[in-house]
Scaffold this motif. Structure first.
Motif, PDB file in Angstrom:
ATOM      1  N   PRO A  46       0.813  -1.219   0.000  1.00 46.40           N
ATOM      2  CA  PRO A  46       0.000   0.000   0.000  1.00 46.40           C
ATOM      3  C   PRO A  46       0.845   1.266   0.000  1.00 46.40           C
ATOM      4  O   PRO A  46       0.362   2.333  -0.392  1.00 46.40           O
ATOM      5  N   LYS A  47       2.107   1.158   0.436  1.00 47.07           N
ATOM      6  CA  LYS A  47       2.992   2.317   0.381  1.00 47.07           C
ATOM      7  C   LYS A  47       3.356   2.650  -1.069  1.00 47.07           C
ATOM      8  O   LYS A  47       3.569   3.811  -1.415  1.00 47.07           O
ATOM      9  N   THR A  48       3.414   1.610  -1.898  1.00 53.74           N
ATOM     10  CA  THR A  48       3.782   1.802  -3.295  1.00 53.74           C
ATOM     11  C   THR A  48       2.595   2.232  -4.137  1.00 53.74           C
ATOM     12  O   THR A  48       2.672   3.184  -4.924  1.00 53.74           O
ATOM     13  N   ILE A  49       1.468   1.541  -3.971  1.00 53.70           N
ATOM     14  CA  ILE A  49       0.247   1.847  -4.722  1.00 53.70           C
ATOM     15  C   ILE A  49      -0.894   2.015  -3.722  1.00 53.70           C
ATOM     16  O   ILE A  49      -1.665   1.078  -3.455  1.00 53.70           O
ATOM     17  N   PRO A  50      -1.046   3.197  -3.119  1.00 58.88           N
ATOM     18  CA  PRO A  50      -2.070   3.387  -2.079  1.00 58.88           C
ATOM     19  C   PRO A  50      -3.491   3.089  -2.551  1.00 58.88           C
ATOM     20  O   PRO A  50      -4.321   2.635  -1.766  1.00 58.88           O
TER      21      PRO A  50
END
Length: 281
Positions: A46-50
């Motif tokens: 989720p840090k990469t693609i929230p």
């Protein structure tokens, strides 16, 4: 023709956070249209693609009763695949296998050779859990990083995948650099060489160049195409500016011109397009 609708690709880089309720409403509308497959989310950091952080909840709320569409989700590592395979609703796991070393590191923090090893693991997980692995050849038609590319490189890596019993391979024009000439070269070589493999096309394209790309692939036997309503999306890990997806509306125009029978519910499609107008603003 198999139409793979890709709302995940449209949503993942959108400039505002799309709520879980909005995603569920939109995907449930798309499930009524009759696409072969719905690329509906991804199990990634989720840090990469929230935007994709709520994929598990979204899938749990989808109504699959009465739809012929199958669900596909993208994974980037073993952990994501292990999360995805517990969902009976999911038929396909998609893995982006870049033949640009720069992009493979940027997108999944792995080298190309590391990714090949991961594909073996993903294939085992899919077989064990009655899923099918779809491998996307990211940067399949060239790259913007200066990594060496020609058709023989793409052909070599596809052969590596076939040797691993991968039966669905989609060539991805990740940053919209594909030309009709390279598209023709790849599909005219691959489709006759591997008759048991289903080859697809995932084109990112400017509005003025989509048709020549689709025509080149179609004329050489490709019948699996990814697209997104309104042509929204692209890969946020690839470049500073997103290159839009092939628009579903244009692909439908193309299919009518080629007398393809798609079996879609166009009333349901119009309803989904109206929801898209409210989400993507």
């Amino acid at each position: 023709m198999k139409l793979i609708e890709c709302p995940r690709d449209a949503m993942q880089g959108w400039h505002r956070q799309i709520s879980t309720d909005e995603k569920v409403t939109y995907l449930n509308a798309l499930l009524k249209v009759g696409f072969d497959t719905l690329d509906c989310g991804s199990f990634v950091s989720p840090k990469t693609i929230p935007q994709m952080a709520d994929t598990a909840e979204v899938i749990s709320r989808l109504d699959l009763s009465g739809t012929k569409s199958k669900l596909l989700t993208i994974v980037a590592n073993q952990r994501g695949a292990e999360e995805a395979v517990v969902f009976d609703e999911i038929a396909y796991l998609g893995y982006p296998f870049s033949i640009s070393e720069t992009f493979q590191l940027r997108n999944t923090n792995k080298t190309i050779l590391d990714s090949l090893e991961l594909i073996d693991t993903l294939q085992e997980l899919c077989i064990k859990n009655s899923k099918q692995l779809v491998v996307y050849i990211s940067m399949g038609f060239g790259n913007p990083y200066g990594d060496h590319y020609d058709a023989s490189i793409a052909l070599r890596w596809v052969d590596e995948l076939v040797q691993r019993d991968i039966t669905i391979v989609s060539l991805a024009d990740t940053v919209g650099v594909a030309t009709p000439e390279i598209i023709t070269k790849l599909y005219s070589t691959l489709i006759p060489a591997y008759p048991l493999v289903e080859f697809g096309a995932h084109f990112h394209s400017a509005p003025n160049s989509w048709e020549e790309k689709v025509s080149a692939a179609y004329d050489k036997g490709c019948r699996r195409f990814d697209s997104a309503i309104k042509g929204i999306g692209g890969c946020p890990m690839a470049h500073n500016e997103l290159v839009g997806n092939l628009a579903t509306e244009r692909l439908l125009e193309f299919s009518v011109g080629r007398h393809e029978q798609l079996g879609l519910d166009f009333s349901a499609l119009r309803a989904a397009q109206e929801i898209a107008d409210r989400i993507f603003y």
